[in-house]
Design an enzyme around this catalytic site. Structure first.
Site, PDB file in Angstrom:
ATOM      1  N   PRO A 128      26.842  41.649  41.171  1.00  0.00           N
ATOM      2  CA  PRO A 128      26.445  40.722  40.110  1.00  0.00           C
ATOM      3  C   PRO A 128      24.937  40.574  39.936  1.00  0.00           C
ATOM      4  O   PRO A 128      24.476  40.174  38.871  1.00  0.00           O
ATOM      5  CB  PRO A 128      27.075  39.394  40.543  1.00  0.00           C
ATOM      6  CG  PRO A 128      28.231  39.782  41.406  1.00  0.00           C
ATOM      7  CD  PRO A 128      27.779  41.013  42.125  1.00  0.00           C
ATOM      8  N   GLU A 182      33.316  39.550  50.456  1.00  0.00           N
ATOM      9  CA  GLU A 182      32.208  38.705  49.997  1.00  0.00           C
ATOM     10  C   GLU A 182      30.944  39.516  49.729  1.00  0.00           C
ATOM     11  O   GLU A 182      29.972  38.992  49.187  1.00  0.00           O
ATOM     12  CB  GLU A 182      31.900  37.625  51.037  1.00  0.00           C
ATOM     13  CG  GLU A 182      32.959  36.548  51.128  1.00  0.00           C
ATOM     14  CD  GLU A 182      33.129  35.799  49.821  1.00  0.00           C
ATOM     15  OE1 GLU A 182      32.119  35.332  49.261  1.00  0.00           O
ATOM     16  OE2 GLU A 182      34.277  35.685  49.361  1.00  0.00           O
ATOM     17  N   ARG A 241      32.293  61.285  29.205  1.00  0.00           N
ATOM     18  CA  ARG A 241      32.538  61.506  27.784  1.00  0.00           C
ATOM     19  C   ARG A 241      31.287  61.938  27.031  1.00  0.00           C
ATOM     20  O   ARG A 241      31.386  62.410  25.900  1.00  0.00           O
ATOM     21  CB  ARG A 241      33.152  60.255  27.146  1.00  0.00           C
ATOM     22  CG  ARG A 241      32.253  59.055  27.080  1.00  0.00           C
ATOM     23  CD  ARG A 241      33.017  57.824  26.595  1.00  0.00           C
ATOM     24  NE  ARG A 241      33.689  58.034  25.322  1.00  0.00           N
ATOM     25  CZ  ARG A 241      33.091  57.947  24.142  1.00  0.00           C
ATOM     26  NH1 ARG A 241      31.800  57.672  24.075  1.00  0.00           N
ATOM     27  NH2 ARG A 241      33.755  58.144  23.025  1.00  0.00           N
ATOM     28  N   ASP A 285      29.278  56.214  18.269  1.00  0.00           N
ATOM     29  CA  ASP A 285      29.653  55.101  19.138  1.00  0.00           C
ATOM     30  C   ASP A 285      28.823  53.853  18.857  1.00  0.00           C
ATOM     31  O   ASP A 285      27.673  53.933  18.431  1.00  0.00           O
ATOM     32  CB  ASP A 285      29.439  55.482  20.611  1.00  0.00           C
ATOM     33  CG  ASP A 285      30.522  56.396  21.130  1.00  0.00           C
ATOM     34  OD1 ASP A 285      31.552  56.537  20.462  1.00  0.00           O
ATOM     35  OD2 ASP A 285      30.324  56.977  22.218  1.00  0.00           O
TER      36      ASP A 285
END
Length: 249
Positions: A91, A118, A156, A171
């Site tokens: 994060p 954790e 891709r 895209d």
């Protein structure tokens, strides 16, 4: 390019690597993915890879030593002089976007570290992790899904992987085009449950179709991601006709 993935759950990658259009890249090793389980480098009869955190608190923390041994095995397998960056999905990392994916797609690969529980002993992160990445402001059970997301996005973009060589050029977020969101798409039948395909797409008039698509991209982006409009404007990617249309919304 080669990606080595450090994961406690290598079995999660088997169906991902064998399904969908991107499997071509993985099967041919155009994008070479190799899986490594740190439990194979753990000691003791239980092959322990985690322990309780110092200071108390919930959950468990991944041990540094099995990860360090796993990384050493990868470096040895990659060969002398290997400088592949170690990427941790966390994060606190930089949020991954199209520009970031494009940079990875043009590179030679990396070592992807999938954390669990954790987190990972900070000493290993300080000593070995080069890049930290995040998919967004939310928490997952581990780094496997972000790793798959990066691998899929990179695969891709490789030549010959998609059926249509130009597919990814349209895209969403592609700065080579304009960085805006993509337009809506329709297929047969022309009418479905009382809803018809927009007349512009059935006109056969290429200029009219392209203008409709452009205006849809502009309208959708202005409504849902105005920050992308601002970025396109700052980069000079909006024409005078685009600005007139935006002013009319």
């Amino acid at each position: 390019m080669r990606f080595d993935v450090i994961t406690l759950f290598p079995e999660l990658f088997a169906p991902f690597l064998a399904a969908g259009v991107t499997r071509r890249a993985f099967e041919t090793r155009q994008v070479d993915v190799r899986l490594w389980n740190p439990r194979d480098q753990a000691e003791g009869p239980y092959r322990r890879v985690d322990d309780r955190p110092f200071g108390g608190g919930p959950g468990m923390v991944m041990l540094a030593e099995p990860l360090a041994r796993c990384l050493a095995a990868i470096r040895a397998d990659r060969g002398a002089g290997d400088a592949a960056p170690v990427v941790l999905f966390t994060p606190v990392g930089e949020r991954l976007d199209h520009a970031g994916v494009a940079r990875w797609a043009a590179g030679e690969g990396a070592i992807l570290l999938c954390g669990r529980y954790e987190g990972i002993d900070q000493r290993f992160i300080d000593a070995h992790v080069d890049v930290q990445l995040s998919l967004g402001d939310f928490v997952l059970s581990g780094g496997e899904i972000p790793a798959m997301a990066l691998l899929d996005a990179v695969a891709r973009l490789q030549p010959g992987v998609l059926n249509d060589e130009g597919s990814h050029q349209e895209d969403s977020f592609n700065p080579a085009l304009d960085g805006l969101l993509d337009c809506p798409h329709y297929t047969r039948p022309e009418e479905w449950r009382g809803q018809r395909v927009p007349a512009e797409l059935l006109s056969g008039h290429h200029a009219r179709i392209e203008r409709w698509r452009r205006e849809q991209r502009l309208a959708l982006t202005a409504r849902d991601r105005p920050d992308l409009i601002a970025a396109a404007r700052a980069a000079g990617r909006l024409a005078a006709e685009d600005e007139r249309f935006l002013a009319s919304l």
